[in-house]
Write a protein that holds these residues in place. Structure first.
Motif, PDB file in Angstrom:
ATOM      1  N   VAL A  17     101.527  89.169  29.047  1.00 20.38           N
ATOM      2  CA  VAL A  17     102.801  90.207  29.770  1.00 20.38           C
ATOM      3  C   VAL A  17     104.018  89.312  30.245  1.00 20.38           C
ATOM      4  O   VAL A  17     103.846  88.714  31.096  1.00 20.38           O
ATOM      5  N   LYS A  18     104.889  89.360  29.409  1.00 20.93           N
ATOM      6  CA  LYS A  18     106.149  88.561  29.824  1.00 20.93           C
ATOM      7  C   LYS A  18     106.955  89.517  31.149  1.00 20.93           C
ATOM      8  O   LYS A  18     106.650  90.746  31.210  1.00 20.93           O
ATOM      9  N   MET A  19     107.211  88.724  32.049  1.00 18.29           N
ATOM     10  CA  MET A  19     107.801  89.545  33.411  1.00 18.29           C
ATOM     11  C   MET A  19     108.938  90.452  32.941  1.00 18.29           C
ATOM     12  O   MET A  19     109.066  91.484  33.813  1.00 18.29           O
ATOM     13  N   ALA A  20     109.893  89.908  32.098  1.00 18.00           N
ATOM     14  CA  ALA A  20     110.965  90.991  31.805  1.00 18.00           C
ATOM     15  C   ALA A  20     110.219  92.328  31.280  1.00 18.00           C
ATOM     16  O   ALA A  20     110.494  93.268  31.654  1.00 18.00           O
ATOM     17  N   GLU A  21     109.161  92.011  30.559  1.00 17.75           N
ATOM     18  CA  GLU A  21     108.385  93.453  30.239  1.00 17.75           C
ATOM     19  C   GLU A  21     107.759  94.317  31.172  1.00 17.75           C
ATOM     20  O   GLU A  21     107.652  95.510  31.321  1.00 17.75           O
ATOM     21  N   LEU A  26     107.644  98.879  35.034  1.00 17.75           N
ATOM     22  CA  LEU A  26     107.817  99.301  36.380  1.00 17.75           C
ATOM     23  C   LEU A  26     109.002 100.178  36.678  1.00 17.75           C
ATOM     24  O   LEU A  26     108.946 101.165  37.355  1.00 17.75           O
ATOM     25  N   GLU A  27     110.256  99.669  36.187  1.00 12.75           N
ATOM     26  CA  GLU A  27     111.426 100.533  36.153  1.00 12.75           C
ATOM     27  C   GLU A  27     111.277 101.738  35.614  1.00 12.75           C
ATOM     28  O   GLU A  27     111.553 102.789  36.045  1.00 12.75           O
ATOM     29  N   VAL A  58     100.584 102.314  37.496  1.00 13.93           N
ATOM     30  CA  VAL A  58     100.945 100.969  36.854  1.00 13.93           C
ATOM     31  C   VAL A  58      99.828 100.836  35.998  1.00 13.93           C
ATOM     32  O   VAL A  58      99.751 100.088  34.936  1.00 13.93           O
ATOM     33  N   GLU A  59      98.261 101.031  36.136  1.00 13.96           N
ATOM     34  CA  GLU A  59      97.438 100.366  35.236  1.00 13.96           C
ATOM     35  C   GLU A  59      97.313 101.385  34.142  1.00 13.96           C
ATOM     36  O   GLU A  59      97.334 100.859  32.904  1.00 13.96           O
ATOM     37  N   ALA A  60      97.834 102.579  34.083  1.00 13.88           N
ATOM     38  CA  ALA A  60      97.904 103.561  33.007  1.00 13.88           C
ATOM     39  C   ALA A  60      98.913 103.146  32.111  1.00 13.88           C
ATOM     40  O   ALA A  60      98.926 102.998  30.725  1.00 13.88           O
ATOM     41  N   ALA A  61     100.180 102.883  32.538  1.00 12.10           N
ATOM     42  CA  ALA A  61     101.450 102.245  31.953  1.00 12.10           C
ATOM     43  C   ALA A  61     101.187 100.918  31.259  1.00 12.10           C
ATOM     44  O   ALA A  61     101.567 100.651  30.334  1.00 12.10           O
ATOM     45  N   LEU A  62     100.492  99.992  31.879  1.00 14.63           N
ATOM     46  CA  LEU A  62     100.094  98.700  31.438  1.00 14.63           C
ATOM     47  C   LEU A  62      99.200  98.631  30.060  1.00 14.63           C
ATOM     48  O   LEU A  62      99.414  98.230  29.162  1.00 14.63           O
TER      49      LEU A  62
END
Length: 171
Positions: A17-21, A26-27, A58-62
């Motif tokens: 998971v790249k931090m930019a992604e 999150l945005e 967040v868990e669902a989006a990831l």
């Protein structure tokens, strides 16, 4: 409310998971003031939502975006400050790592603390929703507690962070 989000098991074991992604995700959830810290799955966000809602969303989006079993820990920045301030061992000792294990399940918390550790090799102590841990550098994965926290059964329930990383999240 300002929250700290700690992802479990990213950028190790094939989950990238790249931090930019992560920031984009999150945005995309509508969070404000999104900031990622280091590449080990740490983020800060601001939102009026509850910690439980942030965790679920967040868990669902990831899971949707990256296709892995995502588990996160969500704390307020004040809660994280209390955890760091409560660290019971001498910090920054030469040749030692200082860790905090964030544990969601009280049963797992108790099992970890029930391990018979050699205090000359590693030490653990209880905190509110955490297990504090110190271990010699180079022995983390082979130590008794390090081996225990690597068990697949514990993946949904805990994540670990070096206290130095936590300091960076609070800076």
């Amino acid at each position: 409310m300002r929250y700290v989000i700690l992802l479990r098991g990213v950028n190790v074991g094939g989950v990238t998971v790249k931090m930019a992604e992560l920031r984009e995700v999150l945005e995309g959830l509508g969070y404000d003031e999104v900031k990622t810290v280091l590449a080990s799955g740490n983020a800060l966000v601001s939102t009026a939502a509850s910690a439980a809602t942030v965790k679920t969303d967040v868990e669902a989006a990831l899971r949707e975006r990256f296709g892995y079993d995502a588990w996160v820990h969500v704390l307020t920045t004040a809660g994280l400050r209390a955890v760091v301030d409560g660290y019971p061992f001498g910090r920054g000792r030469e040749g030692w790592h200082d860790y905090v294990l964030f544990v969601l399940d009280p049963e797992v918390h108790d099992k970890l603390l029930a391990l018979e550790l050699d205090p000359a090799h590693e030490r653990a102590a209880s905190g509110d929703g955490v297990v504090y841990w110190t271990v010699p550098k180079g022995d983390t994965l082979d130590s008794k507690l390090g081996t225990a926290i690597g068990k697949a059964a514990y993946k949904p329930h805990l994540t670990s962070r070096n206290v130095n990383t936590l300091d960076k999240l609070l800076a």
